[in-house]
Design a protein around this motif. Structure first.
Motif: not given
Lengths: 138, 175
Positions: A61, A73, A76-81, A138, B57, B67, B69, B76-77, B80, B117-122
């Motif tokens: 996190n 703003v 936005r984070v869209i991928r995380l590894k 954005l 956000f 923005a 939305y 995002p996490l 889980m 992780f892939e966050f396709i939409r919030p």
């Protein structure tokens, strides 16, 4: 921050964290995590740990927080590894660091540019978590 | 030995591994389903306190709408934990954990590996998830000090309308 300000190699401002007993209690409670190494000091030591263990997902996190707070703003984070590579403990000081590795005009499915980041959590004995993040702009 | 050390040392093993029995191999392709209740405003508030992360956000409808939305976002996490099983105390393991679904490898010990992780939409308050998890692979590795198996699960999460919203890949290092 605008996409004009983003250049590969640029470092993000540091995010500093100093989790205490309350921090890890609330994180275990909010995430319904009963694992005793996070709240039972004596038990954690019986497993060979020096103190109560900081949750790996809390560090995940932090990686998101580092990038998302810097973007504000505007993205936005869209991928995380990530992976936790060393045990982290309560009452230690941590620094969360990030570097932009790529800014791409190639649009996502929604037609947005992206920025990529390498991110780490560093504790007193070295890096505890390493990761990579992709954000849409954005 | 740290996870990093194991990964550095790990080389793919040729042939069968003692760690990887036929019983363990039979787990490949195993599918599990996980369901959440709708995410509430209180779930979000608790997670914000716990993570000490109050991004606009997550806290401001106005900031999120500006923005593009339609409402404030769920961190995002957080998802889980919405699918984490709520089991009776009598069903917990001695270390307080819920029973992990883990193929029978070696001494049945393990540590967490990589998460992706892939966050396709919030996600928004009110969303609920169905996670469809599949054991994708069991890969034996041979390190200088220890042999182990990398177990990779892939999960797709769908919202209440059946749309794919999150892809997740996580690995366990078993030995």
């Amino acid at each position: 921050v605008t996409s004009d300000d983003m250049v590969a190699g640029m470092s993000l401002p540091l995010l500093r964290k100093a989790p205490n007993e309350a921090s890890i209690f609330f994180y275990s409670a909010a995430t319904w995590n009963g694992h005793r190494i996070h709240y039972d000091r004596e038990y954690a030591r019986s497993e060979g740990h020096q103190d109560m263990v900081l949750q790996g997902t809390l560090q995940g996190n932090w990686l998101v927080e580092l990038v998302q707070s810097w973007l504000g703003v505007r993205g936005r984070v869209i991928r995380l590894k990530y992976r936790n590579v060393r045990t982290a403990y309560v009452n230690q000081d941590f620094t969360v660091k990030g570097t932009i590795t790529k800014v791409s005009g190639a649009p996502t499915a929604e037609g947005r540019a992206t920025a990529e980041f390498e991110v780490v959590v560093e504790g007193p004995d070295g890096i505890t978590t390493r990761g990579e993040i992709v954000a849409e702009l954005l | 030995m740290s996870v990093d050390d194991m990964r550095k040392e790990g080389k793919a093993m040729s042939g069968d591994s003692d760690l990887l029995s036929d019983e363990a191999r039979s787990w490949i392709g195993l599918e599990l389903e996980m369901k959440s209740e709708p995410i509430t405003r209180r779930d979000v508030e608790e997670y914000l306190v716990a993570s000490d992360d109050y991004h606009p956000f997550y806290t401001s409808d106005e900031a999120a709408r500006a923005a593009g939305y339609h409402d404030r976002l769920v961190p995002p996490l957080l998802y889980m934990h919405t699918v984490r099983p709520r089991v009776r105390q009598s069903e917990l393991t001695p270390d307080g954990s819920t029973q992990d679904r883990r193929p029978p490898v070696g001494n049945r010990q393990g540590v967490a590996g990589e998460l992706e992780f892939e966050f396709i939409r919030p996600l928004y308050v009110g969303d609920s998830l169905v996670g469809k998890r599949r054991l994708d692979s069991l890969e034996p590795k041979h390190g200088a000090r220890q042999s182990f198996v990398v177990c990779t699960w892939k999960t797709e999460y769908f919202d209440q309308d059946g749309n794919l919203v999150i892809r997740e890949r996580n690995s366990q290092i078993l030995y």
